[in-house]
Motif scaffolding. Structure first.
Motif, PDB file in Angstrom:
ATOM      1  N   TYR A  19       0.800  -1.020   0.010  1.00 20.40           N
ATOM      2  CA  TYR A  19      -0.005  -0.186  -0.060  1.00 20.40           C
ATOM      3  C   TYR A  19       1.019   1.103  -0.079  1.00 20.40           C
ATOM      4  CZ  TYR A  19      -3.570  -3.242   1.561  1.00 20.40           C
ATOM      5  OH  TYR A  19      -4.578  -4.528   1.690  1.00 20.40           O
ATOM      6  N   ASP A  20       0.331   2.259  -0.698  1.00 20.70           N
ATOM      7  CA  ASP A  20       1.054   3.643  -0.601  1.00 20.70           C
ATOM      8  C   ASP A  20       0.915   4.354   0.640  1.00 20.70           C
ATOM      9  OD1 ASP A  20      -1.345   4.790  -1.204  1.00 20.70           O
ATOM     10  OD2 ASP A  20      -1.011   5.435  -3.157  1.00 20.70           O
ATOM     11  N   LYS A  22      -1.188   6.907   0.859  1.00 23.90           N
ATOM     12  CA  LYS A  22      -2.567   7.123   1.043  1.00 23.90           C
ATOM     13  C   LYS A  22      -3.372   5.746   1.445  1.00 23.90           C
ATOM     14  CE  LYS A  22      -1.672  10.267  -2.735  1.00 23.90           C
ATOM     15  NZ  LYS A  22      -2.197  10.729  -4.134  1.00 23.90           N
ATOM     16  N   GLU A  24      -3.649   3.247  -0.606  1.00 21.35           N
ATOM     17  CA  GLU A  24      -4.117   2.680  -1.793  1.00 21.35           C
ATOM     18  C   GLU A  24      -3.432   1.282  -2.127  1.00 21.35           C
ATOM     19  OE1 GLU A  24      -4.909   5.485  -4.990  1.00 21.35           O
ATOM     20  OE2 GLU A  24      -5.322   6.822  -3.636  1.00 21.35           O
ATOM     21  N   ILE A  26      -1.218  -0.973  -3.973  1.00 24.42           N
ATOM     22  CA  ILE A  26      -0.271  -0.835  -5.134  1.00 24.42           C
ATOM     23  C   ILE A  26      -0.168  -1.988  -5.823  1.00 24.42           C
ATOM     24  CG2 ILE A  26       1.868   0.009  -5.947  1.00 24.42           C
ATOM     25  CD1 ILE A  26       0.268   2.253  -4.893  1.00 24.42           C
ATOM     26  N   TYR A  52       5.923   2.950   1.817  1.00 22.70           N
ATOM     27  CA  TYR A  52       4.758   1.914   1.796  1.00 22.70           C
ATOM     28  C   TYR A  52       4.747   1.004   3.001  1.00 22.70           C
ATOM     29  CZ  TYR A  52       5.734   3.199  -3.170  1.00 22.70           C
ATOM     30  OH  TYR A  52       5.799   4.163  -4.191  1.00 22.70           O
TER      31      TYR A  52
END
Length: 70
Positions: A19-20, A22, A24, A26, A52
């Motif tokens: 996940y990044d 934010k 989200e 990835i 990340y």
């Protein structure tokens, strides 16, 4: 590169979610564990530099952590 330690995890499949900052998703990758480690080289080469979070999930095992790509 990006390498995760999987000491003693021999169940499979193992799922790695990346996940990044934010939150989200990835990357989502399923693989078999050798019980030692797993390296992601080709999968991460197009990912931008940054912070990340990852989640490693196997049948009875879950771990999370941070990874910084330079």
């Amino acid at each position: 590169g990006f390498e995760v330690k999987l000491e003693g995890i021999k169940q499979f499949p193992v799922t790695m979610s990346l996940y990044d900052a934010k939150g989200e998703l990835i990357m989502l990758k399923q693989f078999s564990s050798n019980g030692i480690h797993h390296q992601f080289s080709n999968e991460i080469q197009n990912i931008k530099a940054g912070l990340y979070m990852y989640k490693i999930d196997s049948h009875k095992f879950v771990t999370t952590g941070k990874w910084i790509k330079l």
